[in-house]
Design a protein around this motif. Structure first.
Motif, PDB file in Angstrom:
ATOM      1  N   ALA A 224      -3.723   5.824  -2.284  1.00  0.00           N
ATOM      2  CA  ALA A 224      -2.891   5.545  -3.455  1.00  0.00           C
ATOM      3  C   ALA A 224      -3.052   4.102  -3.910  1.00  0.00           C
ATOM      4  CB  ALA A 224      -1.424   5.806  -3.124  1.00  0.00           C
ATOM      5  N   PRO A 225      -3.075   3.872  -5.207  1.00  0.00           N
ATOM      6  CA  PRO A 225      -3.118   2.496  -5.716  1.00  0.00           C
ATOM      7  C   PRO A 225      -1.842   1.748  -5.353  1.00  0.00           C
ATOM      8  CG  PRO A 225      -2.800   4.057  -7.512  1.00  0.00           C
ATOM      9  CD  PRO A 225      -3.099   4.863  -6.300  1.00  0.00           C
ATOM     10  N   LEU A 226      -2.000   0.466  -5.046  1.00  0.00           N
ATOM     11  CA  LEU A 226      -0.880  -0.360  -4.612  1.00  0.00           C
ATOM     12  C   LEU A 226      -0.730  -1.583  -5.519  1.00  0.00           C
ATOM     13  CD1 LEU A 226      -1.545  -0.400  -0.743  1.00  0.00           C
ATOM     14  CD2 LEU A 226       0.075   1.060  -1.990  1.00  0.00           C
ATOM     15  N   LYS A 246      -8.258  -7.198   3.563  1.00  0.00           N
ATOM     16  CA  LYS A 246      -9.602  -6.909   4.049  1.00  0.00           C
ATOM     17  C   LYS A 246      -9.804  -5.411   4.235  1.00  0.00           C
ATOM     18  CE  LYS A 246     -12.769  -8.063   7.857  1.00  0.00           C
ATOM     19  NZ  LYS A 246     -12.908  -8.837   9.121  1.00  0.00           N
ATOM     20  N   ASP A 247      -8.805  -4.732   4.808  1.00  0.00           N
ATOM     21  CA  ASP A 247      -8.893  -3.280   4.999  1.00  0.00           C
ATOM     22  C   ASP A 247      -8.870  -2.540   3.675  1.00  0.00           C
ATOM     23  OD1 ASP A 247      -9.164  -3.363   7.719  1.00  0.00           O
ATOM     24  OD2 ASP A 247      -7.055  -2.969   8.158  1.00  0.00           O
ATOM     25  N   LEU A 248      -8.017  -2.964   2.737  1.00  0.00           N
ATOM     26  CA  LEU A 248      -7.954  -2.298   1.439  1.00  0.00           C
ATOM     27  C   LEU A 248      -9.294  -2.400   0.705  1.00  0.00           C
ATOM     28  CD1 LEU A 248      -4.412  -3.396   0.166  1.00  0.00           C
ATOM     29  CD2 LEU A 248      -5.047  -1.232   1.249  1.00  0.00           C
ATOM     30  N   LYS A 249      -9.913  -3.555   0.798  1.00  0.00           N
ATOM     31  CA  LYS A 249     -11.223  -3.724   0.166  1.00  0.00           C
ATOM     32  C   LYS A 249     -12.269  -2.847   0.838  1.00  0.00           C
ATOM     33  CE  LYS A 249     -10.701  -8.435  -1.626  1.00  0.00           C
ATOM     34  NZ  LYS A 249     -11.146  -9.850  -1.530  1.00  0.00           N
ATOM     35  N   ARG A 250     -12.257  -2.824   2.155  1.00  0.00           N
ATOM     36  CA  ARG A 250     -13.231  -2.021   2.895  1.00  0.00           C
ATOM     37  C   ARG A 250     -13.091  -0.538   2.567  1.00  0.00           C
ATOM     38  NH1 ARG A 250     -12.542   0.671   7.527  1.00  0.00           N
ATOM     39  NH2 ARG A 250     -10.585  -0.419   7.987  1.00  0.00           N
ATOM     40  N   PRO A 254      -7.651   1.001  -4.593  1.00  0.00           N
ATOM     41  CA  PRO A 254      -7.309   0.189  -5.771  1.00  0.00           C
ATOM     42  C   PRO A 254      -5.987  -0.550  -5.554  1.00  0.00           C
ATOM     43  CG  PRO A 254      -6.951   2.529  -6.213  1.00  0.00           C
ATOM     44  CD  PRO A 254      -7.601   2.448  -4.870  1.00  0.00           C
ATOM     45  N   TYR A 255      -5.991  -1.843  -5.760  1.00  0.00           N
ATOM     46  CA  TYR A 255      -4.766  -2.609  -5.555  1.00  0.00           C
ATOM     47  C   TYR A 255      -4.737  -3.821  -6.472  1.00  0.00           C
ATOM     48  CZ  TYR A 255      -7.264  -6.277  -3.015  1.00  0.00           C
ATOM     49  OH  TYR A 255      -8.108  -7.314  -2.685  1.00  0.00           O
ATOM     50  N   GLN A 292       4.429   3.563 -14.834  1.00  0.00           N
ATOM     51  CA  GLN A 292       4.169   4.295 -16.072  1.00  0.00           C
ATOM     52  C   GLN A 292       2.690   4.675 -16.179  1.00  0.00           C
ATOM     53  OE1 GLN A 292       5.749   1.442 -18.869  1.00  0.00           O
ATOM     54  NE2 GLN A 292       7.721   2.504 -19.033  1.00  0.00           N
ATOM     55  N   ASN A 293       1.826   3.781 -15.738  1.00  0.00           N
ATOM     56  CA  ASN A 293       0.382   4.047 -15.813  1.00  0.00           C
ATOM     57  C   ASN A 293      -0.092   5.017 -14.748  1.00  0.00           C
ATOM     58  OD1 ASN A 293       0.010   2.301 -17.977  1.00  0.00           O
ATOM     59  ND2 ASN A 293      -0.378   0.526 -16.664  1.00  0.00           N
ATOM     60  N   LYS A 294       0.472   4.961 -13.553  1.00  0.00           N
ATOM     61  CA  LYS A 294      -0.039   5.736 -12.418  1.00  0.00           C
ATOM     62  C   LYS A 294       0.663   7.065 -12.191  1.00  0.00           C
ATOM     63  CE  LYS A 294      -2.796   2.318 -11.408  1.00  0.00           C
ATOM     64  NZ  LYS A 294      -4.259   2.400 -11.726  1.00  0.00           N
ATOM     65  N   LEU A 295       1.875   7.235 -12.741  1.00  0.00           N
ATOM     66  CA  LEU A 295       2.654   8.441 -12.437  1.00  0.00           C
ATOM     67  C   LEU A 295       2.780   9.408 -13.608  1.00  0.00           C
ATOM     68  CD1 LEU A 295       5.612   6.815 -10.430  1.00  0.00           C
ATOM     69  CD2 LEU A 295       3.436   7.677  -9.570  1.00  0.00           C
TER      70      LEU A 295
END
Length: 296
Positions: A224-226, A246-250, A254-255, A292-295
């Motif tokens: 899920a985007p954060l 670092k983990d999110l990038k790996r 999307p964040y 609003q954009n993601k849901l």
């Protein structure tokens, strides 16, 4: 020497409060440290009134606002405390399916500030549900000190399961469009990160405000985007961010991350002097736009 005012309270007082609020020192030690500031012109009344919450300040949307409907709803939590309860707020004139948002409190139960956040979301067109981790013990007791002690005595893994059950409960609301967001503050920010990690397809978007990440072994599941919201002066939480990023990038998650200049831990909570109105309003605007954009 005359008493100094709230706006001049030194940063170490906020740091001591953060340490106290998160179990790093007991109340006696916290008050003793505050007492050292009286020698330089601060009164204990000014200090404690600034640092401890005044929930009369936190109501931005009235509980009887004509555009929303608020009720308490229970849900099953077989892997947690068997049954949970939360504060459900919906727009009064629902036309068609709406996105839903789970609102997750700090480490002290469902206090009036978190209820108001749920009402703000309903006013913005979302179905909002704010569970109370303290429901198995009778619910939020009316003051943060007691609430913090109560939550500390509950088994953390069962609290996590309660919020997982709450997320599934509200996602299945009859008027849900099937897209679930989660926003949480402090401990609630951690729970947002946990929910994003524990089941890959549960959340469609998460907004952790100054929350620590889920356990490293769970992060592999995050999809899920954060939208990560951090206060510049929040050293305790911020030191966990580089490894998490670092983990999110790996994992190609999307964040977005925003670090709010001059803001303390808890800067969105408008019931204490940690509240930073310009940064809180900007962070909330970003939160609403993100959902609003993601849901949709």
């Amino acid at each position: 020497m005359s008493d100094r005012n709230q706006s001049e309270i030194p940063q170490e007082a906020f740091d001591w409060y953060d340490d106290y609020a998160h179990g790093g020192m007991d109340r006696r030690t916290f008050l003793k440290k505050l007492g050292t500031l009286t020698a330089v012109g601060y009164s204990m009344t000014v200090l404690t009134s600034a640092l401890l919450p005044n929930y009369a300040l936190a109501e931005q949307v009235s509980f009887n606002d004509p555009e929303i409907l608020a009720t308490y709803e229970t849900f099953d939590s077989p892997l947690g405390h068997d049954e949970g309860q939360g504060y459900l707020v919906v727009p009064k004139n629902i036309s068609g399916p709406l996105p839903v948002v789970l609102v997750i409190h700090e480490n002290r139960g469902l206090n009036p500030y978190i209820k108001d956040v749920a009402r703000r979301l309903a006013k913005a067109g979302f179905i909002a549900f704010a569970p109370d981790a303290l429901f198995p013990l009778g619910g939020y007791p009316g003051n943060d000190d007691e609430g913090r002690a109560m939550q500390k005595n509950l088994e953390r893994s069962k609290i996590e399961q309660d919020f997982l059950a709450a997320a599934k409960f509200i996602k299945a609301h009859p008027n849900s469009n099937g897209h679930l967001g989660a926003v949480g503050f402090c401990f609630g920010g951690y729970i947002v990160n946990y929910l994003a990690a524990v089941e890959s397809n549960l959340l469609s978007a998460g907004v952790p405000f100054y929350g620590t990440p889920a356990a490293a072994e769970l992060r592999e599941n995050i999809k899920a985007p954060l939208l990560v919201q951090l206060g510049e002066l929040d050293e305790r939480v911020n030191k966990t961010w580089p490894n998490y990023e670092k983990d999110l990038k790996r994992l190609h998650v999307p964040y977005e991350v925003h670090v709010y200049k001059g803001a303390n831990h808890g800067f969105h909570n408008d019931s204490t002097a940690r509240y930073d109105k310009p940064n809180a309003e900007l962070a909330w605007q970003r939160t609403i736009e993100f959902f609003q954009n993601k849901l949709s």
